[in-house]
Scaffold this motif. Sequence first.
Motif, PDB file in Angstrom:
ATOM      1  N   LEU A 222      38.715  34.874  44.203  1.00 14.03           N
ATOM      2  CA  LEU A 222      39.983  36.298  44.152  1.00 14.03           C
ATOM      3  C   LEU A 222      40.445  36.719  45.917  1.00 14.03           C
ATOM      4  CD1 LEU A 222      38.187  37.940  42.049  1.00 14.03           C
ATOM      5  CD2 LEU A 222      40.359  37.563  41.581  1.00 14.03           C
TER       6      LEU A 222
ATOM      7  N   LEU B  83      36.306  46.150  43.892  1.00 15.49           N
ATOM      8  CA  LEU B  83      37.648  44.963  43.208  1.00 15.49           C
ATOM      9  C   LEU B  83      37.670  45.450  41.794  1.00 15.49           C
ATOM     10  CD1 LEU B  83      37.579  41.964  44.797  1.00 15.49           C
ATOM     11  CD2 LEU B  83      38.345  43.664  45.835  1.00 15.49           C
TER      12      LEU B  83
ATOM     13  N   GLN C 174      37.634  43.721  37.835  1.00 15.43           N
ATOM     14  CA  GLN C 174      37.403  42.230  38.435  1.00 15.43           C
ATOM     15  C   GLN C 174      36.355  42.144  37.570  1.00 15.43           C
ATOM     16  OE1 GLN C 174      39.761  40.384  38.754  1.00 15.43           O
ATOM     17  NE2 GLN C 174      40.877  41.603  39.464  1.00 15.43           N
TER      18      GLN C 174
ATOM     19  N   ASP D 210      33.704  46.337  37.198  1.00 15.26           N
ATOM     20  CA  ASP D 210      34.386  46.164  38.912  1.00 15.26           C
ATOM     21  C   ASP D 210      33.343  44.900  39.693  1.00 15.26           C
ATOM     22  OD1 ASP D 210      36.203  48.210  38.136  1.00 15.26           O
ATOM     23  OD2 ASP D 210      35.241  49.435  39.779  1.00 15.26           O
TER      24      ASP D 210
ATOM     25  N   LYS E 241      36.829  30.274  40.183  1.00 17.39           N
ATOM     26  CA  LYS E 241      37.816  31.329  39.604  1.00 17.39           C
ATOM     27  C   LYS E 241      37.397  31.500  41.361  1.00 17.39           C
ATOM     28  CE  LYS E 241      39.346  35.674  38.395  1.00 17.39           C
ATOM     29  NZ  LYS E 241      39.026  36.856  37.474  1.00 17.39           N
TER      30      LYS E 241
END
Length: 307
Positions: free
Chosen positions: A160, A176, A179, A191, A158
């Motif tokens: 970002l 962030l 997340q 976060d 994954k």
Amino acid sequence: MKDLYKALGVKRDASQSDIKSAYRKLAKKLHPDANPGNDKVADQFKEVSAAYNILGDEKLRGRYDRGEIDEHGQERYAQGFGGGAGAQGAGGGGKYYQSSGGFAGADDLFSEIFGNFRRGGQRSRATKGRDRTFAIDVTFKEAAIGGKRRLTLGEGGKTLDVKIPAGITDGKQIRLKGQGEPGISGGPAGDILINVSVKSDALFERDGKNILLELPISLPEAVLGAKVEVPTVEGVVNLKIPAGSNTGSTLRLKGKGIGAKDSSDRGDQLVKLKVVLPEKPDEELETFISNWSRDHQYDARSKFGRK
């Protein structure tokens, strides 16, 4: 840095069974269901759960004991972003380790331990998920005018996209929201926290919103004036050197300092001149200066004053 063994209250040579038993005991004591409204205890519960997720897994425990991963489960020498910009300059960025296969993690254990709370009719307290911490190095240019990096998480590839704010300073943290780790009992996700280190630059220095640059110029350029190329964080620009310039004279490039490219309050780049003579002695220059100086004496240190 937190010691995971201390978090669980066990010795470093404790058996896996002892570690599991210690976690079960602490989880019963600290679980939010048993301590409604106590945020401090909820934070302690998250800490011991995080410790058990590593120490309760023999493979991860071994890596932690050898210093290969830290208390968050992150690779000590491979943190950061893709493209080789990790905290130690290694590639593969942003690794974060989960429990290995076959291991009953903290989530599984406390589900087993606290099922009786839910069956007894008590409502489980929603708790925010654990934050995850990463580290990156950014260049002086990225810190000055901003940029974008792609963060690759450890599980499933994954990714970002992370915005590097223009003007960020060394030691700052990018957050962030939402997340991180999933919340408990419907609580919000944690976060991602990104610790930023700004690399020094061979040419540029920062002074508030301004960028400082020392620019070497030749003797003819200083005496006669010239147009020369000057590096900036956005590329090379042309700068006019006035005739009769001296070492220490400072010229200003408006809007070439710290801040986003389209920002109205962006700083400037200050260019400090440094007159440089030829590296090797030049007999013709020495003869000219010798003859010239006979009739053109001046005091270069007049600002020092006289005793």
